[in-house]
Scaffold this motif. Structure first.
Motif, short mmCIF file in Angstrom:
data_model
loop_
_atom_site.label_atom_id
_atom_site.label_comp_id
_atom_site.label_asym_id
_atom_site.label_seq_id
_atom_site.Cartn_x
_atom_site.Cartn_y
_atom_site.Cartn_z
N LYS A 1 4.24 11.48 -16.44
CA LYS A 1 4.48 10.13 -17.10
C LYS A 1 5.18 9.26 -16.21
O LYS A 1 6.54 9.49 -15.78
CB LYS A 1 5.04 10.24 -18.58
CG LYS A 1 5.22 8.84 -18.94
CD LYS A 1 5.76 8.98 -20.38
CE LYS A 1 7.34 9.25 -20.47
NZ LYS A 1 7.60 9.23 -22.03
N LEU A 2 4.79 8.12 -15.44
CA LEU A 2 5.52 7.10 -14.70
C LEU A 2 5.73 5.85 -15.17
O LEU A 2 4.88 5.58 -16.16
CB LEU A 2 4.71 7.17 -13.40
CG LEU A 2 4.14 8.68 -12.45
CD1 LEU A 2 3.58 8.48 -11.37
CD2 LEU A 2 5.42 9.23 -12.38
N ILE A 3 6.66 5.15 -14.61
CA ILE A 3 6.98 3.85 -14.93
C ILE A 3 7.04 2.88 -13.59
O ILE A 3 7.38 3.67 -12.68
CB ILE A 3 7.99 3.65 -15.91
CG1 ILE A 3 9.26 4.12 -15.12
CG2 ILE A 3 7.86 4.18 -17.14
CD1 ILE A 3 10.50 3.81 -15.84
N VAL A 4 6.39 1.82 -13.76
CA VAL A 4 6.54 0.99 -12.68
C VAL A 4 7.37 -0.14 -12.86
O VAL A 4 7.44 -0.83 -14.12
CB VAL A 4 5.02 0.24 -12.31
CG1 VAL A 4 4.92 -0.67 -11.16
CG2 VAL A 4 3.95 1.38 -11.99
N THR A 5 7.97 -0.34 -11.88
CA THR A 5 9.21 -1.79 -11.90
C THR A 5 9.24 -2.63 -10.77
O THR A 5 8.44 -2.12 -9.89
CB THR A 5 10.78 -1.29 -12.00
OG1 THR A 5 11.19 -0.52 -10.84
CG2 THR A 5 10.94 -0.09 -13.01
N GLY A 6 9.29 -3.69 -10.97
CA GLY A 6 9.35 -4.66 -9.79
C GLY A 6 10.16 -5.91 -9.92
O GLY A 6 10.40 -6.30 -10.99
N ASP A 7 10.41 -6.43 -8.83
CA ASP A 7 11.15 -7.54 -8.73
C ASP A 7 10.34 -8.73 -7.79
O ASP A 7 10.18 -8.41 -6.68
CB ASP A 7 12.59 -7.27 -7.90
CG ASP A 7 13.48 -8.61 -8.07
OD1 ASP A 7 12.95 -9.57 -8.26
OD2 ASP A 7 14.59 -8.69 -7.50
N ILE A 8 9.69 -9.48 -8.41
CA ILE A 8 8.81 -10.16 -7.71
C ILE A 8 9.13 -11.80 -7.52
O ILE A 8 9.33 -12.52 -8.56
CB ILE A 8 7.21 -10.62 -8.73
CG1 ILE A 8 7.20 -8.98 -9.23
CG2 ILE A 8 5.91 -11.19 -7.70
CD1 ILE A 8 6.42 -8.13 -8.29
N GLY A 9 9.57 -12.14 -6.38
CA GLY A 9 10.08 -13.35 -5.97
C GLY A 9 9.08 -14.17 -5.57
O GLY A 9 7.99 -13.85 -5.36
N GLY A 10 9.18 -15.58 -4.78
CA GLY A 10 8.48 -16.44 -4.35
C GLY A 10 7.78 -15.83 -3.09
O GLY A 10 6.67 -16.25 -2.56
N THR A 11 8.84 -15.04 -2.25
CA THR A 11 8.37 -14.55 -0.81
C THR A 11 8.07 -13.26 -0.84
O THR A 11 7.03 -12.83 -0.05
CB THR A 11 9.48 -14.84 0.04
OG1 THR A 11 9.93 -16.19 -0.06
CG2 THR A 11 9.34 -14.38 1.38
N ASN A 12 8.67 -12.29 -1.55
CA ASN A 12 8.31 -10.88 -1.43
C ASN A 12 8.29 -10.40 -2.87
O ASN A 12 8.68 -10.57 -4.00
CB ASN A 12 9.60 -10.14 -0.85
CG ASN A 12 10.10 -10.40 0.63
OD1 ASN A 12 9.01 -10.39 1.35
ND2 ASN A 12 10.95 -11.01 0.72
N ALA A 13 7.35 -9.19 -2.84
CA ALA A 13 7.15 -8.36 -4.03
C ALA A 13 7.55 -6.98 -3.92
O ALA A 13 7.37 -6.30 -3.02
CB ALA A 13 5.76 -8.37 -4.45
N ARG A 14 8.65 -6.69 -4.53
CA ARG A 14 9.29 -5.23 -4.42
C ARG A 14 9.01 -4.50 -5.59
O ARG A 14 9.38 -4.96 -6.85
CB ARG A 14 11.02 -5.42 -4.32
CG ARG A 14 11.29 -6.13 -3.21
CD ARG A 14 12.90 -6.47 -3.03
NE ARG A 14 13.33 -7.24 -1.96
CZ ARG A 14 13.47 -8.40 -1.80
NH1 ARG A 14 13.07 -9.16 -3.18
NH2 ARG A 14 13.74 -9.15 -0.87
N LEU A 15 8.38 -3.22 -5.51
CA LEU A 15 7.86 -2.27 -6.42
C LEU A 15 8.48 -0.91 -6.12
O LEU A 15 8.49 -0.52 -5.04
CB LEU A 15 6.29 -2.40 -6.37
CG LEU A 15 5.65 -3.79 -6.71
CD1 LEU A 15 4.17 -3.61 -6.48
CD2 LEU A 15 5.85 -4.06 -8.29
N ALA A 16 8.43 -0.46 -7.29
CA ALA A 16 8.83 1.24 -7.46
C ALA A 16 8.30 1.83 -8.64
O ALA A 16 8.15 1.29 -9.48
CB ALA A 16 10.35 1.20 -7.39
N ILE A 17 8.22 3.12 -8.18
CA ILE A 17 7.60 3.98 -9.43
C ILE A 17 8.54 5.16 -9.71
O ILE A 17 9.31 5.85 -8.73
CB ILE A 17 6.38 4.45 -8.96
CG1 ILE A 17 4.87 3.63 -9.09
CG2 ILE A 17 5.87 5.91 -9.93
CD1 ILE A 17 3.92 4.10 -8.86
N PHE A 18 8.79 5.33 -10.99
CA PHE A 18 9.88 6.43 -11.31
C PHE A 18 9.05 7.47 -12.20
O PHE A 18 8.23 6.90 -12.95
CB PHE A 18 10.88 5.78 -12.07
CG PHE A 18 11.86 4.76 -11.27
CD1 PHE A 18 13.21 5.27 -10.52
CD2 PHE A 18 11.43 3.71 -11.01
CE1 PHE A 18 13.82 4.59 -9.86
CE2 PHE A 18 12.27 2.86 -10.23
CZ PHE A 18 13.68 3.12 -9.83
#
Length: 422
Positions: A3-20
């Motif tokens: 069971k995984l979860i996806v998190t992200g910080d989506i700005g105007g320039t970059n999209a930062r994503l992570a899976i835990f």
């Protein structure tokens, strides 16, 4: 099945994503990060393509096609309306929670305003290592928290707590915090000194198209620091250093350039000191509004990079924070801390995603095979059309049955009237 979860910080320039990996624990601190990456938004026409690339890379990295995504939470740089986000600087990017949930077979999807995500991120801090204490105060458990952060703009949020039963059996109270959005950075700028009054008039003239109203974000932010410098160079032309002045005015990041020259240029130092004084006043205003006796946290990019300018001797930040007349004693009780962690938004998204995932259940073996590949847009459209056709069919059938029933009732009534004795 993992069971995984996806998190992200989506700005105007970059999209930062992570899976835990949330298979073995609902505790954020115990969930390992199994894949993390960042993308340049300009390389993708839609956010769907970003997420598709990320999920495919994660499958290859994990070498496991059997996992499923229980929840996804994204911190976004923009307003969230009805589970939808439109990016002003990327018109093709329209994020819809329902579409993402269906297209990628995610149980739950949620978007957060980026500063609200910072608020949730406070709950993950290892404070002795990731906070710098400006004022110890008198912390009180279960009381509100507040977060003020100057960076590109000025954001503010607050958190409230409710008590929950302690499942560990130790008898201690467990506080569950929820973060709330505000637009506190757009309150009116209220000058205190004569020089600040002149700054207000300068900004009124500069931004006269806004009805002569000046928000505090025009002063306390990266762009605000540049505004202050431009005001000071106009007021004190004899103090301008031409080479440094040219570097500031031509720079794409004027605030960073000003910060770089604070020990070489008197105007830069005065601009920094002036902004920090006003920053202290606004933090004091926020503290009065939210009474965060569990702590006022100063986040954003400016404070940790210019920490010495928040301390007594360099500026009047703390003095201005406390100077609130008859209620000044209240502010001395509030702990004030600078957040040193740079990934607060991503952490906050992780907190919310973990909470959502704790209420989800793994798919059955009958549906597990469907999770190997995300559903494409045309598949979603086909399913939608199929359901629409069914609705139209059953609506038409009900209409025919209702018409028959009405006709039958009318015939019976006509026959009854004809055969009824006079």
């Amino acid at each position: 099945m993992r069971k995984l979860i996806v998190t992200g910080d989506i700005g105007g320039t970059n999209a930062r994503l992570a899976i835990f990996d949330a298979t073995d624990s609902d505790d954020v601190c115990a969930q390992p990060c199994v894949h993390r990456t960042s993308y340049r938004n300009e390389q993708f026409s839609r956010f769907h393509d970003v997420l598709d690339t990320f999920v495919q890379e994660a499958r290859a990295h994990l070498n496991d096609a059997s996992f499923y995504i229980a929840a996804m939470c994204l911190a976004v740089a923009g307003p969230v309306v009805a589970d939808r986000v439109s990016f002003t600087n990327r018109q093709q990017w329209i994020l819809d929670a329902n579409e993402l949930r269906d297209a990628f077979h995610i149980d739950r999807v949620r978007f957060l305003n980026d500063f609200v995500s910072n608020g949730y991120g406070l709950l993950t801090l290892r404070e002795p290592d990731e906070c710098y204490v400006l004022q110890r105060g008198e912390p009180s458990a279960g009381e509100p928290k507040a977060c003020v952060g100057a960076g590109t703009g000025l954001g503010e949020c607050y958190l409230t707590a409710c008590a929950q039963p302690d499942v560990s059996g130790q008898g201690s109270t467990v506080w569950h915090y929820e973060a709330h959005a505000t637009e506190g950075g757009h309150v009116d700028f209220a000058p205190i000194t004569e020089l600040e009054l002149e700054l207000l008039q300068y900004l009124r003239n500069k931004f006269g198209d806004s009805g002569h109203r000046v928000s505090v974000e025009r002063v306390v932010s990266g762009r605000g620091l540049v505004n202050i410098y431009e005001f000071l160079r106009e007021k004190y032309p004899e103090k301008v250093q031409p080479s440094i002045d040219k570097s500031i005015l031509e720079s794409n990041d004027g605030a960073a350039t000003i910060a770089r020259y604070v020990y070489e240029c008197g105007l830069c130092a005065q601009a920094m000191r002036m902004m920090m004084d006003i920053y202290g006043t606004e933090c004091g205003n926020a503290a009065l509004k939210y009474l965060p006796f569990s702590g006022l946290y100063i986040a954003g990019g400016i404070a940790p990079k210019n920490l010495e300018w928040l301390q007594e001797g360099k500026s009047d930040f703390l003095k201005r924070f406390r100077e609130k007349g008859r209620v000044s004693t209240i502010l001395r009780r509030i702990p004030v801390k600078v957040v040193l962690a740079e990934d607060l938004g991503l952490r906050g998204a992780h907190v919310v995603a973990a909470r959502m995932a704790s209420d989800t259940f793994p798919p059955t073996s009958a549906t597990a095979g469907a999770l190997k590949h995300p559903r494409r847009w045309y598949e979603t459209r086909a399913i939608l059309m199929e359901h629409t056709e069914r609705i139209v069919y059953f609506t038409g059938l009900l209409g025919v049955l209702a018409s028959c029933a009405y006709t039958g009732a009318s015939v019976c009534w006509w026959y009854f009237r004809r055969t009824r004795p006079a």
